[in-house]
Write a protein that holds these residues in place. Structure first.
Motif, PDB file in Angstrom:
ATOM      1  N   PHE A 133       0.630  -1.437   0.103  1.00  0.00           N
ATOM      2  CA  PHE A 133       0.481   0.008   0.031  1.00  0.00           C
ATOM      3  C   PHE A 133       0.765   0.725   0.426  1.00  0.00           C
ATOM      4  N   PRO A 134       1.243   1.672  -0.578  1.00  0.00           N
ATOM      5  CA  PRO A 134       2.475   2.655  -0.893  1.00  0.00           C
ATOM      6  C   PRO A 134       2.308   4.154  -0.974  1.00  0.00           C
ATOM      7  N   TRP A 135       0.057   3.885  -0.989  1.00  0.00           N
ATOM      8  CA  TRP A 135      -0.070   5.382  -1.007  1.00  0.00           C
ATOM      9  C   TRP A 135      -0.503   6.234   0.748  1.00  0.00           C
ATOM     10  N   ILE A 136       0.339   5.233   1.284  1.00  0.00           N
ATOM     11  CA  ILE A 136      -0.588   5.567   3.033  1.00  0.00           C
ATOM     12  C   ILE A 136       1.088   6.201   3.301  1.00  0.00           C
ATOM     13  N   SER A 137       0.859   7.494   4.322  1.00  0.00           N
ATOM     14  CA  SER A 137       1.875   7.863   4.802  1.00  0.00           C
ATOM     15  C   SER A 137       2.082   6.633   5.743  1.00  0.00           C
ATOM     16  N   TYR A 138       3.693   7.715   5.951  1.00  0.00           N
ATOM     17  CA  TYR A 138       4.305   6.797   7.226  1.00  0.00           C
ATOM     18  C   TYR A 138       3.792   6.511   8.604  1.00  0.00           C
ATOM     19  N   GLY A 139       3.430   8.589   8.470  1.00  0.00           N
ATOM     20  CA  GLY A 139       3.158   8.528   9.899  1.00  0.00           C
ATOM     21  C   GLY A 139       1.580   8.176   9.758  1.00  0.00           C
ATOM     22  N   ASP A 140       0.174   7.929   9.289  1.00  0.00           N
ATOM     23  CA  ASP A 140      -0.296   7.183   9.258  1.00  0.00           C
ATOM     24  C   ASP A 140      -0.503   5.835   9.243  1.00  0.00           C
ATOM     25  N   LYS A 171     -12.450  -0.623  20.964  1.00  0.00           N
ATOM     26  CA  LYS A 171     -11.841  -0.230  19.678  1.00  0.00           C
ATOM     27  C   LYS A 171     -10.675   1.534  19.905  1.00  0.00           C
ATOM     28  N   ILE A 172     -10.160   1.977  18.625  1.00  0.00           N
ATOM     29  CA  ILE A 172      -9.045   3.047  18.693  1.00  0.00           C
ATOM     30  C   ILE A 172      -9.939   3.783  17.806  1.00  0.00           C
ATOM     31  N   PRO A 173     -10.434   5.106  18.259  1.00  0.00           N
ATOM     32  CA  PRO A 173     -10.904   5.983  16.978  1.00  0.00           C
ATOM     33  C   PRO A 173      -9.387   6.601  16.207  1.00  0.00           C
ATOM     34  N   TRP A 174     -10.222   6.618  14.462  1.00  0.00           N
ATOM     35  CA  TRP A 174      -8.555   7.098  13.807  1.00  0.00           C
ATOM     36  C   TRP A 174      -8.704   7.710  12.970  1.00  0.00           C
ATOM     37  N   ARG A 175      -7.781   8.004  12.370  1.00  0.00           N
ATOM     38  CA  ARG A 175      -8.211   8.945  10.460  1.00  0.00           C
ATOM     39  C   ARG A 175      -6.454   9.313  10.244  1.00  0.00           C
ATOM     40  N   PRO A 176      -6.508   9.280   8.821  1.00  0.00           N
ATOM     41  CA  PRO A 176      -5.574   9.306   7.955  1.00  0.00           C
ATOM     42  C   PRO A 176      -5.491  10.574   7.751  1.00  0.00           C
ATOM     43  N   GLY A 177      -4.150  11.064   7.553  1.00  0.00           N
ATOM     44  CA  GLY A 177      -3.911  13.160   6.716  1.00  0.00           C
ATOM     45  C   GLY A 177      -2.657  13.027   7.326  1.00  0.00           C
ATOM     46  N   ARG A 178      -1.918  12.543   8.212  1.00  0.00           N
ATOM     47  CA  ARG A 178      -0.007  12.851   8.058  1.00  0.00           C
ATOM     48  C   ARG A 178       0.366  12.629   7.290  1.00  0.00           C
ATOM     49  N   ILE A 179       0.872  13.903   6.879  1.00  0.00           N
ATOM     50  CA  ILE A 179       2.149  13.183   5.340  1.00  0.00           C
ATOM     51  C   ILE A 179       4.228  13.569   6.194  1.00  0.00           C
ATOM     52  N   ASP A 180       4.791  12.588   5.159  1.00  0.00           N
ATOM     53  CA  ASP A 180       5.764  12.831   5.389  1.00  0.00           C
ATOM     54  C   ASP A 180       6.252  13.687   4.955  1.00  0.00           C
ATOM     55  N   GLY A 181       7.396  13.759   6.487  1.00  0.00           N
ATOM     56  CA  GLY A 181       8.375  14.854   6.227  1.00  0.00           C
ATOM     57  C   GLY A 181       9.529  14.681   5.984  1.00  0.00           C
ATOM     58  N   PHE A 182      10.605  15.356   6.857  1.00  0.00           N
ATOM     59  CA  PHE A 182      12.110  15.341   6.437  1.00  0.00           C
ATOM     60  C   PHE A 182      12.521  15.438   7.724  1.00  0.00           C
ATOM     61  N   ALA A 183      13.785  15.227   7.757  1.00  0.00           N
ATOM     62  CA  ALA A 183      14.945  14.591   8.893  1.00  0.00           C
ATOM     63  C   ALA A 183      14.825  16.251   9.779  1.00  0.00           C
ATOM     64  N   LEU A 213      -2.611   9.764  19.546  1.00  0.00           N
ATOM     65  CA  LEU A 213      -1.672   9.718  17.855  1.00  0.00           C
ATOM     66  C   LEU A 213      -1.916  10.938  16.925  1.00  0.00           C
ATOM     67  N   GLU A 214      -3.317  11.039  17.358  1.00  0.00           N
ATOM     68  CA  GLU A 214      -3.389  12.951  16.939  1.00  0.00           C
ATOM     69  C   GLU A 214      -2.336  13.959  17.291  1.00  0.00           C
ATOM     70  N   LEU A 215      -1.516  13.450  17.653  1.00  0.00           N
ATOM     71  CA  LEU A 215      -0.458  14.978  18.346  1.00  0.00           C
ATOM     72  C   LEU A 215       0.528  16.147  17.035  1.00  0.00           C
ATOM     73  N   GLY A 216       0.437  16.941  16.801  1.00  0.00           N
ATOM     74  CA  GLY A 216       1.111  17.045  15.982  1.00  0.00           C
ATOM     75  C   GLY A 216       0.202  16.986  14.281  1.00  0.00           C
ATOM     76  N   VAL A 217      -0.693  17.198  14.200  1.00  0.00           N
ATOM     77  CA  VAL A 217      -1.001  16.971  12.743  1.00  0.00           C
ATOM     78  C   VAL A 217      -2.247  18.050  12.998  1.00  0.00           C
ATOM     79  N   PRO A 218      -1.813  19.259  11.937  1.00  0.00           N
ATOM     80  CA  PRO A 218      -2.510  20.558  11.953  1.00  0.00           C
ATOM     81  C   PRO A 218      -3.575  20.064  11.320  1.00  0.00           C
ATOM     82  N   GLU A 219      -5.028  20.159  12.208  1.00  0.00           N
ATOM     83  CA  GLU A 219      -6.442  20.321  11.266  1.00  0.00           C
ATOM     84  C   GLU A 219      -7.033  21.035  10.399  1.00  0.00           C
ATOM     85  N   ASN A 220      -6.103  21.256   9.027  1.00  0.00           N
ATOM     86  CA  ASN A 220      -6.743  21.556   7.985  1.00  0.00           C
ATOM     87  C   ASN A 220      -6.270  19.984   6.977  1.00  0.00           C
ATOM     88  N   GLN A 221      -5.443  18.943   7.708  1.00  0.00           N
ATOM     89  CA  GLN A 221      -5.079  17.491   6.856  1.00  0.00           C
ATOM     90  C   GLN A 221      -5.474  16.432   7.407  1.00  0.00           C
TER      91      GLN A 221
END
Ligand code: HIF
Length: 291
Positions: free
Chosen positions: A97-104, A121-133, A269-277
């Motif tokens: 599933f290469p389309w999923i981001s590592y954070g997700d 059950k742990i409610p979860w949603r996608p939206g994290r993006i791959d960043g850089f070092a 698990l949602e810490l640090g993810v901007p709302e608009n993502q």
């Protein structure tokens, strides 16, 4: 005919069903009889947490968004020793599933592991993006197990948690074990390290804990069997009055623990993810593999 658009099924944005497929794939690789207690579940939970627990609410840095543990020096931070195992098994899922981001992927793996090991059950949603070092945070943001309640509060208040949430999260140490070649500590917290229960709290309150006599770092062992362990940071939860109140509640009421843990781990698990993502305004509840 000329000028008429041809409709092509695109599928650019993955759906809940697509993420359920990733979940199912992770569930299918959890078990391995040659590894630890027979499951990668615990180390996947630890990866999900360490990728999120770097968050600082004041500077809004760190957290699960950029999956910066892929890079050095974060991969080599002492607290992350051993997590290459977890990242390694998830590479096989990433290939499918290469389309999923590592954070997700990493946070979803934590969710899957908890649910498949019998947890809530742990409610979860996608939206994290791959960043850089360069997005990585400095060493020292994750807790040091040899310290006391002040340290624990400093670390978790920085992420935005209160005392009740600290104790609720702590129940995850029902899972897995310490490895001398990773943290230096040794042994499991419970007799069922690949099943999610409130046993951490029961054992913490009801067993007699004594300091282990050995050359390794200071840790406690249960007096009766000598096979279970508590870290100094686990033990303070039964000493500090404000923490102990919740330890008692969660030992007595498994449903309360499951409910509070679910909310708090989801928040972690949602810490640090901007709302608009976020791709959805409300987190999803994904099905267990056998549902
Ligand atoms: Fe852990 N934790 N954790 N931890 N942790 C270890 C292992 C696991 C802390 C220290 C350690 C949480 C909080 C804290 C898991 C999940 C969570 C180890 C052993 C140490 C030292 C690593 C090794 O040697 O392999 C400290 C100081 C914490 C602050 C209280 C969370 C709440 C309990 C946030 C959490 O979810 C899991 C699961 C493991 C087992 C990993 C394994 O490989 O089996």
């Amino acid at each position: 005919s000329a000028g008429q658009a041809v409709k092509v099924k695109t599928n650019l944005v993955p759906t809940k069903e697509d993420y359920q497929k990733v979940y199912n794939e992770i569930a299918s690789i959890l078990e391995d009889n040659d590894y630890d207690d027979g499951s990668y579940g615990p180390v996947l939970v630890r990866l999900a947490w360490h990728s999120s627990g770097t968050y600082d609410k004041d500077t809004k840095t760190g957290g699960s968004n950029y999956a910066t543990m892929r890079f050095e020096p974060e991969a080599l931070h002492g607290a992350n020793a051993g997590l290459q195992v977890a990242r390694g098994v998830l590479e096989k899922v990433k290939e499918k599933f290469p389309w999923i981001s590592y954070g997700d992927l990493w946070t979803l793996a934590g969710v899957c592991a908890i649910q498949e090991m019998g947890g809530p059950k742990i409610p979860w949603r996608p939206g994290r993006i791959d960043g850089f070092a360069k997005d990585a945070t400095p060493d020292g943001r994750l807790p040091d197990a040899s310290q006391g309640s002040d340290h624990l509060r400093n670390i978790f208040y920085r992420m935005g948690f209160n005392d009740q949430e600290i104790v609720a999260l702590a129940g995850a140490h029902a899972l897995g074990r310490c490895h001398p070649d990773r943290s230096g500590f040794e042994g499991p917290w419970t007799f069922s390290p690949i099943t999610f229960t409130n046993d951490f709290f029961n054992l913490l309150l009801n067993e007699k804990w004594v300091w282990r006599k050995w050359s390794g770092p200071k840790q406690l062992q249960d007096k009766k069997t000598g096979t279970l362990m508590m870290l100094p940071t686990d033990y303070v939860l039964a000493q500090d009055k404000s923490f102990k109140k919740y330890v008692k509640q969660y030992a007595e009421d498994q449903d309360l623990f499951f409910n509070d843990f679910s909310k708090t781990f989801s928040k972690l698990l949602e810490l640090g993810v901007p709302e608009n993502q976020w791709v959805t305004p409300e987190p999803w509840v994904l099905k267990n593999a056998d549902e």
